[in-house]
Design a protein around this motif. Structure first.
Motif, PDB file in Angstrom:
ATOM      1  N   GLY A   1      48.752  42.270  34.510  1.00 39.08           N
ATOM      2  CA  GLY A   1      49.923  41.416  34.742  1.00 39.08           C
ATOM      3  C   GLY A   1      50.145  41.180  36.223  1.00 39.08           C
ATOM      4  N   GLU A   2      49.990  42.255  37.009  1.00 35.27           N
ATOM      5  CA  GLU A   2      50.162  42.120  38.465  1.00 35.27           C
ATOM      6  C   GLU A   2      49.101  41.197  39.055  1.00 35.27           C
ATOM      7  OE1 GLU A   2      50.510  45.629  40.842  1.00 35.27           O
ATOM      8  OE2 GLU A   2      51.625  46.661  39.263  1.00 35.27           O
ATOM      9  N   LEU A   3      47.874  41.371  38.572  1.00 32.44           N
ATOM     10  CA  LEU A   3      46.776  40.556  39.089  1.00 32.44           C
ATOM     11  C   LEU A   3      47.024  39.079  38.770  1.00 32.44           C
ATOM     12  CD1 LEU A   3      44.136  40.975  40.582  1.00 32.44           C
ATOM     13  CD2 LEU A   3      42.979  41.261  38.399  1.00 32.44           C
ATOM     14  N   SER A   4      47.554  38.835  37.583  1.00 28.58           N
ATOM     15  CA  SER A   4      47.820  37.469  37.129  1.00 28.58           C
ATOM     16  C   SER A   4      48.961  36.824  37.913  1.00 28.58           C
ATOM     17  CB  SER A   4      48.144  37.492  35.639  1.00 28.58           C
ATOM     18  OG  SER A   4      48.697  36.280  35.231  1.00 28.58           O
TER      19      SER A   4
ATOM     20  N   ASP B   1      44.955  43.195  48.776  1.00 29.60           N
ATOM     21  CA  ASP B   1      45.960  44.265  48.729  1.00 29.60           C
ATOM     22  C   ASP B   1      45.955  44.955  47.373  1.00 29.60           C
ATOM     23  OD1 ASP B   1      46.629  43.564  51.261  1.00 29.60           O
ATOM     24  OD2 ASP B   1      48.497  42.525  50.745  1.00 29.60           O
ATOM     25  N   PHE B   2      45.784  44.163  46.322  1.00 30.70           N
ATOM     26  CA  PHE B   2      45.768  44.716  44.966  1.00 30.70           C
ATOM     27  C   PHE B   2      44.613  45.716  44.818  1.00 30.70           C
ATOM     28  CE2 PHE B   2      44.468  44.564  40.473  1.00 30.70           C
ATOM     29  CZ  PHE B   2      45.672  44.850  39.844  1.00 30.70           C
ATOM     30  N   ALA B   3      43.412  45.295  45.258  1.00 28.97           N
ATOM     31  CA  ALA B   3      42.246  46.187  45.144  1.00 28.97           C
ATOM     32  C   ALA B   3      42.429  47.432  46.017  1.00 28.97           C
ATOM     33  CB  ALA B   3      40.967  45.429  45.535  1.00 28.97           C
ATOM     34  N   ASP B   4      42.960  47.231  47.234  1.00 31.42           N
ATOM     35  CA  ASP B   4      43.178  48.377  48.138  1.00 31.42           C
ATOM     36  C   ASP B   4      44.143  49.382  47.511  1.00 31.42           C
ATOM     37  OD1 ASP B   4      41.540  47.176  49.929  1.00 31.42           O
ATOM     38  OD2 ASP B   4      43.122  46.529  51.314  1.00 31.42           O
ATOM     39  N   ARG B   5      45.199  48.843  46.892  1.00 29.69           N
ATOM     40  CA  ARG B   5      46.213  49.714  46.294  1.00 29.69           C
ATOM     41  C   ARG B   5      45.599  50.529  45.148  1.00 29.69           C
ATOM     42  NH1 ARG B   5      50.200  47.773  43.053  1.00 29.69           N
ATOM     43  NH2 ARG B   5      49.672  45.656  43.676  1.00 29.69           N
TER      44      ARG B   5
ATOM     45  N   TYR C   1      46.666  38.760  48.738  1.00 28.54           N
ATOM     46  CA  TYR C   1      47.226  39.430  47.555  1.00 28.54           C
ATOM     47  C   TYR C   1      46.129  40.152  46.788  1.00 28.54           C
ATOM     48  CZ  TYR C   1      49.951  39.997  43.241  1.00 28.54           C
ATOM     49  OH  TYR C   1      50.596  40.523  42.157  1.00 28.54           O
ATOM     50  N   MET C   2      44.985  39.473  46.597  1.00 20.98           N
ATOM     51  CA  MET C   2      43.879  40.080  45.843  1.00 20.98           C
ATOM     52  C   MET C   2      43.344  41.317  46.570  1.00 20.98           C
ATOM     53  SD  MET C   2      43.799  38.102  43.302  1.00 20.98           S
ATOM     54  CE  MET C   2      42.305  38.160  42.342  1.00 20.98           C
TER      55      MET C   2
ATOM     56  N   VAL D   1      37.473  50.999  40.110  1.00 19.51           N
ATOM     57  CA  VAL D   1      36.069  51.372  39.877  1.00 19.51           C
ATOM     58  C   VAL D   1      35.130  50.346  40.511  1.00 19.51           C
ATOM     59  CG1 VAL D   1      34.284  51.850  38.153  1.00 19.51           C
ATOM     60  CG2 VAL D   1      36.658  52.548  37.722  1.00 19.51           C
ATOM     61  N   ASP D   2      35.356  49.076  40.213  1.00 19.57           N
ATOM     62  CA  ASP D   2      34.419  48.061  40.681  1.00 19.57           C
ATOM     63  C   ASP D   2      35.069  46.682  40.563  1.00 19.57           C
ATOM     64  OD1 ASP D   2      31.937  46.958  41.505  1.00 19.57           O
ATOM     65  OD2 ASP D   2      31.363  46.574  39.438  1.00 19.57           O
ATOM     66  N   GLY D   3      34.671  45.792  41.421  1.00 22.68           N
ATOM     67  CA  GLY D   3      35.105  44.403  41.303  1.00 22.68           C
ATOM     68  C   GLY D   3      33.976  43.506  41.759  1.00 22.68           C
ATOM     69  N   GLN D   4      33.665  42.472  41.000  1.00 18.64           N
ATOM     70  CA  GLN D   4      32.563  41.573  41.355  1.00 18.64           C
ATOM     71  C   GLN D   4      32.925  40.149  40.966  1.00 18.64           C
ATOM     72  OE1 GLN D   4      29.732  42.514  42.891  1.00 18.64           O
ATOM     73  NE2 GLN D   4      30.049  44.729  42.742  1.00 18.64           N
ATOM     74  N   ALA D   5      32.362  39.203  41.712  1.00 18.42           N
ATOM     75  CA  ALA D   5      32.529  37.796  41.367  1.00 18.42           C
ATOM     76  C   ALA D   5      31.180  37.238  40.948  1.00 18.42           C
ATOM     77  CB  ALA D   5      33.064  37.031  42.569  1.00 18.42           C
ATOM     78  N   LEU D   6      31.182  36.298  40.033  1.00 19.49           N
ATOM     79  CA  LEU D   6      29.942  35.679  39.560  1.00 19.49           C
ATOM     80  C   LEU D   6      29.898  34.210  39.956  1.00 19.49           C
ATOM     81  CD1 LEU D   6      29.824  37.062  35.892  1.00 19.49           C
ATOM     82  CD2 LEU D   6      28.486  37.844  37.841  1.00 19.49           C
ATOM     83  N   ALA D   7      28.689  33.742  40.237  1.00 18.00           N
ATOM     84  CA  ALA D   7      28.516  32.311  40.492  1.00 18.00           C
ATOM     85  C   ALA D   7      28.719  31.556  39.182  1.00 18.00           C
ATOM     86  CB  ALA D   7      27.115  32.045  41.047  1.00 18.00           C
TER      87      ALA D   7
END
Lengths: 381, 135
Positions: free
Chosen positions: B104-107, B39-43, B36-37, B51-57
């Motif tokens: 909302g979609e991401l949530s 697909d959301f970013a691809d869409r 789901y995550m 623009v950007d997506g990152q995860a933090l430790a």
């Protein structure tokens, strides 16, 4: 393929310019200009002597830039000091370039960037994309690196070990987009192996080939990690394995063991096992013993603990872990694995979740979370 | 166009509706969530809004200057911090309403039992450059 040819010619063309008296930084810029020009012109008609063509164009660019610089500074005398263009010398300075680009005065990230550009012939944009930084940032990193090594005599012999560390860093960065850094590292290491006869260069090349051979099977289609034991061994690249093993055997026969040969030997033993169950863990532990003797690195001791766990049982592996610091990256993940094999599932699940929390990459975090979830689901049923 | 930061928290956000730690989901539920995550970013890339997506430790430290000639003071790991950011997505959208719609979609990403997590996400507008026309 023009691009491959161009990139393979880059270091020797650069070497010619530097040997003719051009300073390294200006020569490197001129060679990049010549590469860009070749990409534009060659598709129409590739010159009969590609290297000679590149040397001529790069030298002209260098002279133009030097004249412009001289005019700017109103120092006409610079022009008179130009050496006259001569025939391309037979001597290949590729090796000297490797040493210069991995010079100990450079930080690892600078050495990596400079090596990829000056030795690998990649453009600044390609390098920037590979490392996910803005192009302007990478351009600055490279020009600072060139300034740092500008005073280093070109013909000064360097240390192969520093070059190998840089190439290992490039290889380990893997694949993050447009440029396949692992394949690039193999290509550059292959050329180094031609330029210098050294068992550790061969060892590193063998190590890279043996790991690269497994790459397609290391991730599932959805991007999740596939552990070694679960990889589809039929899809390992047999040609790369055979080449890696051959190179390694040649190196080991010279009886000057080093850490890359030992690591490659471990990779070769994995590659040699038709199934995970047939892996010769006893011999792998012996190679880890050699590695501990060569490096005494805690990371090696951690990997050795995994091998001991397979050779002598999970309890023996856990015993090995006991002497390693809790702060060592991936130690918790190894502990989780060994406890699972020992049958202590609740503890394994808890440790997998904890290891996921500490994981240094997203792929590992997802993988470890799935391990915890898998065991927790089994425990519920 | 306006840029918004969608912030995901490890700690500090109000509890989500479907609040089960991921290691208690089934492996299939984890896969469904990841898909789901992705697909959301691809869409969003296809709509020209990503623009950007990152995860933090989760581990980190507080650091501050401690005066001339001294090394910086560090305080950490974050044991005392109430608010802990897990990652972000930056989107470039037509306006606030679209940013809220996407958050909302991401949530709604699926979690335990395959049901939406209803996770609280923080939506923060970027301060942009001043406009050319000012009167």
């Amino acid at each position: 393929m023009n691009e491959a040819l161009l990139r393979s010619l880059t270091p020797s063309v650069l070497g010619v310019l530097v040997r003719r008296g051009a300073d390294f930084a200006a020569a490197e810029d001129a060679v990049q200009d010549a590469l860009v020009e070749a990409v534009r012109v060659w598709p129409g008609e590739r010159p009969r002597d590609p290297k000679g063509w590149l040397v001529t164009v790069a030298w002209r660019r260098f002279l133009d830039a030097t004249r412009a610089e001289a005019a700017r500074r109103r120092r006409e005398d610079l022009v008179h000091e130009e050496p006259t263009p001569g025939p391309v010398p037979a001597v290949d300075d590729t090796l000297q370039l490797y040493f210069l680009c991995a010079h100990p005065s450079l930080t690892p990230s600078s050495a990596v960037a400079l090596t990829l550009r000056a030795v690998g012939g990649l453009t600044t944009r390609q390098i920037a994309r590979a490392y996910l930084v803005p192009e302007a940032t990478m351009a600055q990193r490279i020009s600072r690196a060139k300034r740092t090594v500008s005073g280093v005599p070109f013909d000064q012999p360097g240390d192969v070990a520093t070059v190998l560390r840089v190439l290992y860093l490039v290889f380990n960065e893997g694949y993050s987009g447009d440029v396949d850094l692992a394949a690039e590292a193999i290509r550059i290491t292959r050329r180094l192996a031609v330029a210098i006869d050294h068992p550790e260069v061969a060892g590193l090349l063998a190590l890279m080939l043996l790991h690269h051979a497994r790459r397609a099977t290391r991730t599932a289609p959805d991007g999740s990690l596939v552990p070694l034991a679960e990889q589809d061994r039929d899809r390992w690249d047999k040609g790369a394995i055979a080449e890696g093993v051959g190179i390694l055997q040649g190196a080991l026969a010279r009886d000057r063991l080093g850490e890359f040969q030992a690591q490659a030997a471990i990779a070769a033993l994995h590659a040699d096992a038709p199934t995970a169950g047939e892996t010769d863990w006893v011999q792998i532990v012996e190679w880890y013993d050699e590695l501990v003797g060569l490096t005494d690195s805690p990371v090696v001791r951690l990997n050795r603990a995994v091998a001991v766990g397979e050779a002598d049982g999970p309890r023996a592996g856990l015993n090995e872990l006991a002497s390693l610091s809790d702060t060592l990256p991936r130690r918790t993940a190894v502990a989780a694995y060994l406890h699972e094999r020992d049958g202590d599932l609740p503890k394994a699940a808890r440790l997998y979740a904890e290891a996921a929390h500490k994981a240094p990459t997203l792929a590992e975090r997802d993988h470890l979370t799935r391990q915890a979830a898998r065991i927790n689901a089994d425990l519920r049923n | 166009m306006a840029k918004y930061l969608l912030l995901k928290h490890y700690r500090g956000a109000p509890a989500s509706v479907n609040d089960v730690p991921m290691d208690r989901w089934t492996p299939e539920e984890i896969s469904a969530h990841m898909q789901y995550m992705q697909d959301f970013a691809d869409r969003l890339e296809k709509t020209g809004e990503f623009v950007d997506g990152q995860a933090l430790a989760p581990e980190g430290a507080w650091v501050r200057y401690d005066g001339e000639g001294r090394p910086p003071v560090t305080d950490g790991p974050f044991a005392e911090t109430k608010d802990l950011i897990a990652g972000w997505m930056i989107i470039d959208v037509d306006g606030y309403d679209r940013a809220v719609e996407l958050a909302g979609e991401l949530s709604a990403a699926p979690g335990a039992g395959g049901k939406p997590i209803h996770e609280w996400l923080e939506v923060r507008p970027f301060l942009s450059a001043p406009p050319t026309v000012t009167e």
